[in-house]
Design an enzyme around this catalytic site. Structure first.
Site: not given
Ligand code: COA
Length: 375
Positions: A156-158, A335, A360
């Site tokens: 995901a975002c990381s 990300s 994060f």
């Protein structure tokens, strides 16, 4: 023999189309009016909740976001559609994610003064992958003419920082000379544009980072001093879309949980301490003091969140430019956010300056990369 990895080039592909908060709110409110008219009887009977209007003031105040780039704004802004409309490509054409990533990757290679022949691996690290297989990364590898290997990953975002850690570790061990980590994010396709609580959050972009051995750098570079990744399971950011969809009762219906869902307040409360502690622990273990840091390139989800983390990590309110935000123009690009900030706001650093890239989000997940400028 161990090698020292470095970021030698970065690239950002920015879509041509952008949506302002004013355009977004106008479309959403028109959609809400249509919905309420269509369900007037059920709303009057108390069976359906009426949709409330969105507001520009709320969006800027709650998030700091002013506009977002998207791959297609026509569908998003059509009150009868409310999602991007992307052309169906044939299997023999480059896929849209690969095309975006290749664009960013070419800029990163140019920035580093390198060609495909200098690259041994491609990691496509993103929140969403447009198909299960073959890996989008392998298609990108093919389009760029890179030998070696490629694979997809999703945190995901990381995803970007986890991808950088994977690449840096492989360079350090000597299994590869270099890797391109690419992050094509078409967040507009998993966003629920019909939900005012989140319709303003995301945008589209692709970023690329070239990681090489320091001795192979042709110009100024950022040595990767160390990386750290952490995860802790949470349902507060979730998307239930997946390949088992067809096999389940009602799986193919237009369901809210097939798009991005979040409990924003809880995310705020739980992720902030997790990220602040993660960065502080990483710095502590590396003997890095707040006074040693010239810059923080944080995940770009929310301005208040970044202000809080910057203050916690530095022990004071960051000076303008110390913790650059790009979310006002790009919104949350999952990300790619921290890499856009790094790519746009790192050239002015001087030899020996240190900084931290940190992303994060869903998982929960958090990744930090401690870098030092050389040259
Ligand atoms: N326009 C007007 N009002 C709105 C609105 C909109 N578009 N969206 C929500 N509201 C209303 C809500 O209904 C709520 O009303 P209530 O108080 O009567 O219930 C009020 O505004 C506050 O909403 P809330 O969702 O609590 O706002 P918030 O201050 O928590 O901000 C986020 C929302 C999403 C911006 C914020 O929670 C956030 O950024 N969270 C973390 C996001 C994040 O990092 N996610 C990671 C994704 S990868």
């Amino acid at each position: 023999m161990a090698f020292t990895p470095a970021i030698t080039g970065t690239g950002v592909f920015t879509p041509e189309q952008s949506i302002s908060n004013a355009e977004l709110v106008e479309a959403f409110n028109a959609y809400a009016d249509l919905y309420n008219a269509e369900h007037a009887d059920a709303i009057a009977a108390g069976e359906v909740t009426a949709k409330e209007h969105s507001s520009e003031e709320f969006i800027v105040k709650a998030s700091g976001i002013e506009r977002r780039y998207v791959m297609d704004k026509s569908g998003v802004l059509d009150p009868k559609v409310m999602h991007p409309l992307l052309r169906q490509r044939s299997d023999d054409e480059p896929s849209i994610m690969a095309e975006m990533a290749v664009n960013a990757a070419k800029t990163a290679l140019e920035h580093a003064g390198k060609t495909a022949a200098d690259v041994d691996a491609v990691i496509c690290a993103a929140s969403n992958l447009e198909r299960a297989y073959p890996a989008v990364a392998i298609e990108i590898q093919e389009l760029l003419g890179i030998e070696g290997f490629a694979f997809d990953m999703n945190v995901a975002c990381s995803s970007a920082t986890f991808g950088i850690q994977a690449a840096a570790d492989m360079v350090r061990s000597g299994s590869i000379r270099s890797a391109l980590v690419v992050n094509p994010e078409i967040c507009s396709a998993h966003l629920e544009w019909r939900d005012r609580d989140c319709h303003f959050i995301f945008g589209d972009v692709a970023t690329a980072t070239l990681i090489e051995r320091v001795e192979d750098a042709k110009g100024a570079y950022f040595e990767i001093k160390s990386t750290r990744c952490g995860t802790a399971f949470s349902n507060n950011i979730r998307n239930n879309n997946g390949y088992l969809r067809r096999s389940r009762p009602d799986g193919m219906k237009d369901r809210r949980d097939m798009q991005f869902m979040q409990n924003g307040r809880k995310v705020f409360k739980e992720v902030l301490p997790m990220v602040s502690k993660h960065i502080s622990d990483h710095m502590g273990d590396e003997g890095v003091e707040a006074t040693d840091l010239k810059r923080l390139w944080l995940h770009q989800a929310n301005k208040t969140m970044n202000d809080f983390i910057g203050k916690k990590v530095l022990g004071r309110t960051p000076e303008p430019g110390e913790q650059p935000n790009i979310l006002q123009d790009y919104a949350n690009t999952s990300s790619a956010g921290s890499i856009i900030a790094f790519s746009k706001y790192s050239d002015d650093l001087k030899d020996g300056d240190k900084g931290i890239i940190c992303s994060f989000g869903a998982g929960y997940s958090v990744g930090s990369v401690l870098v030092e400028r050389h040259g």
